[in-house]
Design a protein around this motif. Structure first.
Motif, PDB file in Angstrom:
ATOM      1  N   MET A 111       0.822  -1.209   0.000  1.00 60.75           N
ATOM      2  CA  MET A 111       0.000   0.000   0.000  1.00 60.75           C
ATOM      3  C   MET A 111       0.861   1.267   0.000  1.00 60.75           C
ATOM      4  SD  MET A 111      -2.955   1.116  -0.145  1.00 60.75           S
ATOM      5  CE  MET A 111      -3.946   2.501   0.164  1.00 60.75           C
ATOM      6  N   ALA A 112       2.001   1.212   0.714  1.00 61.17           N
ATOM      7  CA  ALA A 112       2.862   2.391   0.789  1.00 61.17           C
ATOM      8  C   ALA A 112       3.362   2.791  -0.596  1.00 61.17           C
ATOM      9  CB  ALA A 112       4.026   2.138   1.737  1.00 61.17           C
ATOM     10  N   LEU A 113       3.738   1.805  -1.403  1.00 64.94           N
ATOM     11  CA  LEU A 113       4.224   2.099  -2.742  1.00 64.94           C
ATOM     12  C   LEU A 113       3.115   2.720  -3.599  1.00 64.94           C
ATOM     13  CD1 LEU A 113       6.573   2.026  -4.679  1.00 64.94           C
ATOM     14  CD2 LEU A 113       5.939  -0.310  -5.278  1.00 64.94           C
ATOM     15  N   LYS A 114       1.910   2.191  -3.504  1.00 68.27           N
ATOM     16  CA  LYS A 114       0.779   2.753  -4.252  1.00 68.27           C
ATOM     17  C   LYS A 114       0.500   4.192  -3.814  1.00 68.27           C
ATOM     18  CE  LYS A 114      -1.866  -1.393  -5.388  1.00 68.27           C
ATOM     19  NZ  LYS A 114      -3.160  -2.077  -5.208  1.00 68.27           N
ATOM     20  N   LEU A 115       0.595   4.442  -2.517  1.00 70.01           N
ATOM     21  CA  LEU A 115       0.369   5.788  -1.995  1.00 70.01           C
ATOM     22  C   LEU A 115       1.414   6.758  -2.536  1.00 70.01           C
ATOM     23  CD1 LEU A 115      -1.165   7.699  -0.122  1.00 70.01           C
ATOM     24  CD2 LEU A 115       0.226   6.851   1.762  1.00 70.01           C
ATOM     25  N   TRP A 116       2.683   6.327  -2.504  1.00 66.61           N
ATOM     26  CA  TRP A 116       3.751   7.184  -3.014  1.00 66.61           C
ATOM     27  C   TRP A 116       3.550   7.468  -4.501  1.00 66.61           C
ATOM     28  CZ3 TRP A 116       7.925   5.859  -6.390  1.00 66.61           C
ATOM     29  CH2 TRP A 116       8.837   6.905  -6.579  1.00 66.61           C
ATOM     30  N   LEU A 117       3.199   6.445  -5.277  1.00 71.92           N
ATOM     31  CA  LEU A 117       2.968   6.631  -6.709  1.00 71.92           C
ATOM     32  C   LEU A 117       1.787   7.563  -6.979  1.00 71.92           C
ATOM     33  CD1 LEU A 117       3.680   3.017  -7.989  1.00 71.92           C
ATOM     34  CD2 LEU A 117       5.093   5.068  -8.347  1.00 71.92           C
ATOM     35  N   ARG A 118       0.763   7.460  -6.158  1.00 72.30           N
ATOM     36  CA  ARG A 118      -0.388   8.353  -6.318  1.00 72.30           C
ATOM     37  C   ARG A 118      -0.001   9.796  -6.012  1.00 72.30           C
ATOM     38  NH1 ARG A 118      -6.108   6.582  -5.210  1.00 72.30           N
ATOM     39  NH2 ARG A 118      -5.487   5.357  -7.004  1.00 72.30           N
ATOM     40  N   LEU A 119       0.773  10.008  -4.940  1.00 71.91           N
ATOM     41  CA  LEU A 119       1.248  11.357  -4.608  1.00 71.91           C
ATOM     42  C   LEU A 119       2.078  11.929  -5.759  1.00 71.91           C
ATOM     43  CD1 LEU A 119       2.379  11.069  -0.878  1.00 71.91           C
ATOM     44  CD2 LEU A 119       0.702  12.675  -1.796  1.00 71.91           C
ATOM     45  N   LEU A 120       2.963  11.105  -6.277  1.00 69.97           N
ATOM     46  CA  LEU A 120       3.817  11.524  -7.382  1.00 69.97           C
ATOM     47  C   LEU A 120       2.986  11.860  -8.619  1.00 69.97           C
ATOM     48  CD1 LEU A 120       6.728  11.941  -8.303  1.00 69.97           C
ATOM     49  CD2 LEU A 120       6.798   9.517  -8.889  1.00 69.97           C
ATOM     50  N   ALA A 121       2.008  11.021  -8.926  1.00 73.85           N
ATOM     51  CA  ALA A 121       1.151  11.257 -10.098  1.00 73.85           C
ATOM     52  C   ALA A 121       0.361  12.557  -9.949  1.00 73.85           C
ATOM     53  CB  ALA A 121       0.206  10.075 -10.310  1.00 73.85           C
ATOM     54  N   CYS A 122      -0.193  12.784  -8.769  1.00 72.59           N
ATOM     55  CA  CYS A 122      -0.956  14.021  -8.540  1.00 72.59           C
ATOM     56  C   CYS A 122      -0.055  15.238  -8.676  1.00 72.59           C
ATOM     57  CB  CYS A 122      -1.609  14.006  -7.159  1.00 72.59           C
ATOM     58  SG  CYS A 122      -3.006  12.891  -7.027  1.00 72.59           S
ATOM     59  N   SER A 123       1.116  15.176  -8.075  1.00 67.76           N
ATOM     60  CA  SER A 123       2.067  16.287  -8.145  1.00 67.76           C
ATOM     61  C   SER A 123       2.463  16.556  -9.594  1.00 67.76           C
ATOM     62  CB  SER A 123       3.295  15.961  -7.300  1.00 67.76           C
ATOM     63  OG  SER A 123       4.239  16.984  -7.392  1.00 67.76           O
ATOM     64  N   THR A 124       2.728  15.513 -10.338  1.00 67.38           N
ATOM     65  CA  THR A 124       3.121  15.653 -11.742  1.00 67.38           C
ATOM     66  C   THR A 124       1.993  16.251 -12.569  1.00 67.38           C
ATOM     67  OG1 THR A 124       4.658  13.809 -11.535  1.00 67.38           O
ATOM     68  CG2 THR A 124       3.961  14.391 -13.769  1.00 67.38           C
ATOM     69  N   GLN A 125       0.756  15.792 -12.340  1.00 62.01           N
ATOM     70  CA  GLN A 125      -0.386  16.328 -13.093  1.00 62.01           C
ATOM     71  C   GLN A 125      -0.582  17.815 -12.804  1.00 62.01           C
ATOM     72  OE1 GLN A 125      -3.144  13.129 -11.756  1.00 62.01           O
ATOM     73  NE2 GLN A 125      -3.860  13.199 -13.875  1.00 62.01           N
ATOM     74  N   ILE A 126      -0.470  18.203 -11.549  1.00 59.00           N
ATOM     75  CA  ILE A 126      -0.637  19.609 -11.185  1.00 59.00           C
ATOM     76  C   ILE A 126       0.473  20.445 -11.816  1.00 59.00           C
ATOM     77  CG2 ILE A 126      -0.537  21.251  -9.259  1.00 59.00           C
ATOM     78  CD1 ILE A 126      -2.007  19.043  -7.583  1.00 59.00           C
ATOM     79  N   GLU A 127       1.710  19.972 -11.704  1.00 63.05           N
ATOM     80  CA  GLU A 127       2.840  20.706 -12.271  1.00 63.05           C
ATOM     81  C   GLU A 127       2.706  20.848 -13.786  1.00 63.05           C
ATOM     82  OE1 GLU A 127       7.619  20.219 -12.849  1.00 63.05           O
ATOM     83  OE2 GLU A 127       6.766  19.526 -10.941  1.00 63.05           O
ATOM     84  N   THR A 128       2.285  19.798 -14.457  1.00 68.11           N
ATOM     85  CA  THR A 128       2.113  19.834 -15.910  1.00 68.11           C
ATOM     86  C   THR A 128       1.070  20.882 -16.298  1.00 68.11           C
ATOM     87  OG1 THR A 128       2.775  17.529 -16.133  1.00 68.11           O
ATOM     88  CG2 THR A 128       1.443  18.458 -17.927  1.00 68.11           C
ATOM     89  N   GLU A 129      -0.036  20.913 -15.565  1.00 70.00           N
ATOM     90  CA  GLU A 129      -1.091  21.881 -15.874  1.00 70.00           C
ATOM     91  C   GLU A 129      -0.623  23.314 -15.603  1.00 70.00           C
ATOM     92  OE1 GLU A 129      -4.704  23.235 -17.341  1.00 70.00           O
ATOM     93  OE2 GLU A 129      -3.735  21.289 -17.537  1.00 70.00           O
ATOM     94  N   ILE A 130       0.118  23.514 -14.518  1.00 68.53           N
ATOM     95  CA  ILE A 130       0.636  24.855 -14.220  1.00 68.53           C
ATOM     96  C   ILE A 130       1.617  25.293 -15.307  1.00 68.53           C
ATOM     97  CG2 ILE A 130       2.163  26.123 -12.636  1.00 68.53           C
ATOM     98  CD1 ILE A 130       0.650  24.694 -10.335  1.00 68.53           C
ATOM     99  N   ARG A 131       2.505  24.391 -15.718  1.00 67.59           N
ATOM    100  CA  ARG A 131       3.453  24.718 -16.787  1.00 67.59           C
ATOM    101  C   ARG A 131       2.705  25.150 -18.055  1.00 67.59           C
ATOM    102  NH1 ARG A 131       8.722  23.128 -16.072  1.00 67.59           N
ATOM    103  NH2 ARG A 131       9.083  21.658 -14.375  1.00 67.59           N
ATOM    104  N   LYS A 132       1.677  24.377 -18.407  1.00 63.38           N
ATOM    105  CA  LYS A 132       0.894  24.657 -19.613  1.00 63.38           C
ATOM    106  C   LYS A 132       0.219  26.036 -19.511  1.00 63.38           C
ATOM    107  CE  LYS A 132      -3.105  22.651 -20.468  1.00 63.38           C
ATOM    108  NZ  LYS A 132      -4.110  21.604 -20.642  1.00 63.38           N
ATOM    109  N   ARG A 133      -0.379  26.313 -18.375  1.00 61.19           N
ATOM    110  CA  ARG A 133      -1.089  27.584 -18.206  1.00 61.19           C
ATOM    111  C   ARG A 133      -0.135  28.776 -18.144  1.00 61.19           C
ATOM    112  NH1 ARG A 133      -6.350  26.597 -14.324  1.00 61.19           N
ATOM    113  NH2 ARG A 133      -7.108  24.724 -15.387  1.00 61.19           N
TER     114      ARG A 133
END
Length: 155
Positions: free
Chosen positions: A1-23
């Motif tokens: 579960m810890a690995l899934k949690l870390w991957l989810r945090l990373l994915a969310c952070s990456t998605q937010i950063e990508t959208e901010i970069r685009k905007r």
């Protein structure tokens, strides 16, 4: 579960950063790197030495020099000799740099608020508190000598 949690945090952070970069690129024609540079100087109105700015941004001095050259030409940044060390430079935002950053930062903040708006306020609060606890635990782990380091020092 810890690995899934870390991957989810990373994915969310990456998605937010990508959208901010685009905007940032679409709305203001700037990169996230430029925005971060301006943000650091905004937080330090007294100015920062180039080496300190490089450390805060976790980038090389060369990339700071390149960005400084560009932003200085645009009238957003002042590069002055450091009062403590004539070999170093102190960087500050110009009045225009502060005005430009404040305009961009206001929209940036609105975007971040938008990204979290679908979560209930109580869920945002819990998430914030849990991530705070994680940071405290990680800081404690980083401060303590690791068992792998300790065992390699014994060898």
């Amino acid at each position: 579960m810890a690995l899934k949690l870390w991957l989810r945090l990373l994915a969310c952070s990456t998605q937010i950063e990508t959208e901010i970069r685009k905007r940032l690129r679409a709305r203001f024609g700037i990169t996230l790197s430029r925005f971060d540079y301006l943000a650091q100087l905004y937080r330090h109105p007294e100015g920062l030495r180039m080496s300190a700015l490089s450390r805060y941004r976790m980038v090389t001095g060369g990339s700071i020099t390149g960005l400084t050259d560009e932003l200085e030409k645009e009238g957003l940044v002042l590069r002055e000799p450091s009062p403590e060390d004539r070999r170093a430079f102190q960087l500050r935002l110009t009045a225009e740099g502060r005005r430009v950053f404040e305009r961009i930062a206001a929209e940036h903040e609105a975007w971040v608020i938008e990204f979290f708006s679908d979560l209930r306020a109580s869920d945002r609060k819990v998430l914030y508190e849990l991530l705070g606890e994680l940071r405290v635990h990680m800081a404690a782990r980083q401060a303590a000598p690791s068992s792998s380091t300790a065992s390699s020092e014994l060898a």
